[in-house]
Write a protein that holds these residues in place. Structure first.
Motif, mmCIF file in Angstrom:
data_model
loop_
_atom_site.group_PDB
_atom_site.id
_atom_site.type_symbol
_atom_site.label_atom_id
_atom_site.label_comp_id
_atom_site.label_asym_id
_atom_site.label_seq_id
_atom_site.Cartn_x
_atom_site.Cartn_y
_atom_site.Cartn_z
ATOM 1 N N UNK A 95 0.891 -1.269 0.092
ATOM 2 C CA UNK A 95 0.055 0.010 -0.091
ATOM 3 C C UNK A 95 0.788 1.415 -0.069
ATOM 4 N N UNK A 96 0.127 2.258 -0.287
ATOM 5 C CA UNK A 96 0.809 3.665 -0.348
ATOM 6 C C UNK A 96 1.550 3.941 1.155
ATOM 7 N N UNK A 209 4.454 -12.132 7.845
ATOM 8 C CA UNK A 209 3.901 -11.120 7.297
ATOM 9 C C UNK A 209 5.023 -9.994 7.088
ATOM 10 N N UNK A 210 4.889 -9.618 5.833
ATOM 11 C CA UNK A 210 6.089 -8.461 5.341
ATOM 12 C C UNK A 210 5.230 -7.496 4.898
ATOM 13 N N UNK A 211 5.671 -6.173 4.883
ATOM 14 C CA UNK A 211 4.935 -4.846 4.418
ATOM 15 C C UNK A 211 5.892 -4.721 3.252
ATOM 16 N N UNK A 212 5.099 -4.163 2.096
ATOM 17 C CA UNK A 212 5.714 -3.666 0.906
ATOM 18 C C UNK A 212 5.296 -2.316 0.464
ATOM 19 N N UNK A 213 6.029 -1.578 0.060
ATOM 20 C CA UNK A 213 5.665 -0.139 -0.398
ATOM 21 C C UNK A 213 5.486 -0.265 -1.894
ATOM 22 N N UNK A 214 4.529 0.591 -2.328
ATOM 23 C CA UNK A 214 4.503 0.919 -3.580
ATOM 24 C C UNK A 214 4.929 1.757 -4.291
ATOM 25 N N UNK A 215 5.215 1.991 -5.762
ATOM 26 C CA UNK A 215 5.959 3.124 -6.381
ATOM 27 C C UNK A 215 4.830 4.040 -6.952
ATOM 28 N N UNK A 216 5.454 4.909 -7.634
ATOM 29 C CA UNK A 216 4.568 5.987 -8.225
ATOM 30 C C UNK A 216 3.501 5.647 -9.207
ATOM 31 N N UNK A 236 -3.704 -2.441 0.372
ATOM 32 C CA UNK A 236 -4.536 -1.704 1.378
ATOM 33 C C UNK A 236 -4.649 -0.271 0.380
ATOM 34 N N UNK A 237 -5.897 -0.064 0.238
ATOM 35 C CA UNK A 237 -6.158 1.071 -0.633
ATOM 36 C C UNK A 237 -7.220 2.164 -0.197
ATOM 37 N N UNK A 238 -7.193 3.273 -0.654
ATOM 38 C CA UNK A 238 -7.999 4.401 -0.092
ATOM 39 C C UNK A 238 -7.501 5.622 -0.202
#
Length: 451
Positions: A95-96, A209-216, A236-238
């Motif tokens: 997610x962002x 569980x791992x957290x991953x960031x999103x790019x532009x 995870x969006x919004x």
């Protein structure tokens, strides 16, 4: 022995002996990176094979038990995971920045720590920062351990000594392996660190569980192979300015990928939205033109949403088209159908379409509500109160049947809607007696029925 230089694509993993500005495999630009590879010594004569520890097993003799799961205590998260997190599974949450990924996982620990030992590893926050956030969320447990570390070898060493049931790594872009020369967050580092965690999860039966960031561009940062390694990919969006957050499963080896979880961000963390339809329709205007209610299916759950449209005379030679929450190309196609099949000359009007609440609706059933909202705004005539609709529209202006029509109508009736405009199709279940069903075959009939 002389080192060999290869170039790898960061998106698809394509390997080449020379550098390309555009990857020949996936077509991405500026993704080729240089790597040094130590070639293995060539063997002469007959090649000998050493037998490893693993052995082939006969499929019929493999024992299969019921999947043991950890329940997070967050019903919306368990719904998306397919009933909870499976023991030994590898889950990626993307997610962002600032959307609430770390908050969701920390809140998940509160319930899971009642029956399991949890290790929360953060590469972005100090131990004091984690404690302050846990205090704000009212999270306290004797089975929750925290570690601030980015060295993958050290993380696995501490995990081996603690032997937790659940490991959370926040985030995969911050950890690194010392034997690699690439910088943390690079394609090689992310791939190798994820591979180490995957092997640990499968060998030790630890849920990770791992957290991953999103790019532009909105995709997960790092190599595409990261999504292939894990068992479950959650997005995870919004809108950060809005209160609602949606959790979707893009991949799930232990459940459906069609389920959705809805949360509301508050001062005390994420709150479950038990009735998303009522939450999305809060503040629905009465007597205003340019809005229509639609019922979409998110997995097995019917959910109501409000589609708004605004058609205004353009001040320039080229009319503007803007879509938020729906597919832009689909909206343009529907505008062409309205002009060709219904005689609504929208080529001289700016058209804006929005889904209230920051939701994203990709289902074909949104076609008819979108058309009714646009026609209502263009004619400046509101739809009657208590009307909802759904239906797919073809290029000739005909209405096509959609699935789960009875469930959609039942959800709308439960929330006080008494009229449904829908395609002329058979309904499998018994409908509420007081529900007025308006069956139409074309877009023109649908507009004439309500406007």
């Amino acid at each position: 022995m002389k080192q060999k230089t290869v170039y790898l694509c960061g998106d698809c993993g394509y390997e080449s002996a020379k550098w390309y500005g555009k990857c020949p495999s996936c077509g991405a630009w500026n993704t080729m990176s240089e790597y040094k590879v130590q070639p293995e010594p060539a063997t002469r004569g007959v090649t000998s094979f050493a037998r490893g520890a693993s052995r082939p097993a006969l499929l019929q003799e493999i024992a299969v038990d019921d999947e043991a799961r950890f329940y997070s205590g967050i019903g919306e998260l368990d719904r998306v995971l397919g009933g909870g997190a499976v023991h030994g599974s590898f889950v990626l949450v993307g997610g962002e920045p600032g959307i609430g990924k770390s908050t969701l996982l920390l809140q998940m620990c509160q319930e899971m720590c009642k029956n399991a030992k949890v290790l929360y590893v953060s590469g972005e926050e100090s131990l004091r920062q984690i404690k302050l956030r846990a205090s704000r969320l009212k999270i306290a447990s004797s089975n929750l351990f925290v570690l601030a570390e980015t060295d993958m070898e050290q993380i696995l060493s501490e995990t081996e000594m603690l032997s937790p049931d659940i490991l959370i790594v926040d985030s995969i872009q911050t950890v690194y392996k010392r034997d690699l020369t690439a910088a943390p967050g690079g394609t090689t580092q992310i791939k190798e660190c994820a591979m180490s965690l995957m092997q640990y999860a499968k060998n030790k039966n630890v849920t990770i569980f791992i957290v991953g960031h999103v790019n532009k561009e909105g995709t997960l940062a790092g190599p595409k192979i990261l999504e292939h390694m894990v068992d479950c990919v959650l997005y995870f969006e919004g809108e950060q300015a809005g209160p609602f957050r949606c959790l979707r499963a893009a991949k799930n080896r232990y459940g459906s990928t069609n389920e959705i979880g809805v949360f509301e961000m508050s001062d005390h963390g994420l709150l479950e939205v038990q009735n998303p339809s009522a939450a999305m329709l809060a503040g629905h205007p009465s007597g205003a033109s340019g809005n229509c209610i639609v019922c979409v299916m998110e997995g097995s759950r019917p959910m109501l949403a409000e589609v708004q449209a605004l058609a205004a005379k353009t001040q320039f030679g080229m009319p503007r088209r803007t879509a938020a929450g729906v597919d832009y190309n689909r909206m343009v196609l529907l505008l062409a159908i309205l002009e060709k099949r219904c005689g609504l000359f929208l080529s001289s009007s700016d058209v804006y379409v929005n889904v209230v609440g920051g939701m994203r609706l990709d289902e074909p059933a949104v076609d008819l509500p979108m058309v009714l909202a646009i026609a209502s705004s263009f004619r400046d005539k509101p739809l009657p109160e208590g009307v909802m609709s759904f239906g797919e529209i073809g290029l000739t202006g005909e209405l096509r049947a959609v699935s789960n029509a009875s469930q959609r109508i039942g959800e709308a009736y439960r929330l006080g809607f008494h009229t449904c405009v829908m395609p002329d199709q058979e309904l499998s279940d018994k409908l509420p007696g007081k529900m007025n069903i308006v069956r139409v075959k074309t877009v023109g009939e649908a507009i004439s029925a309500v406007l």
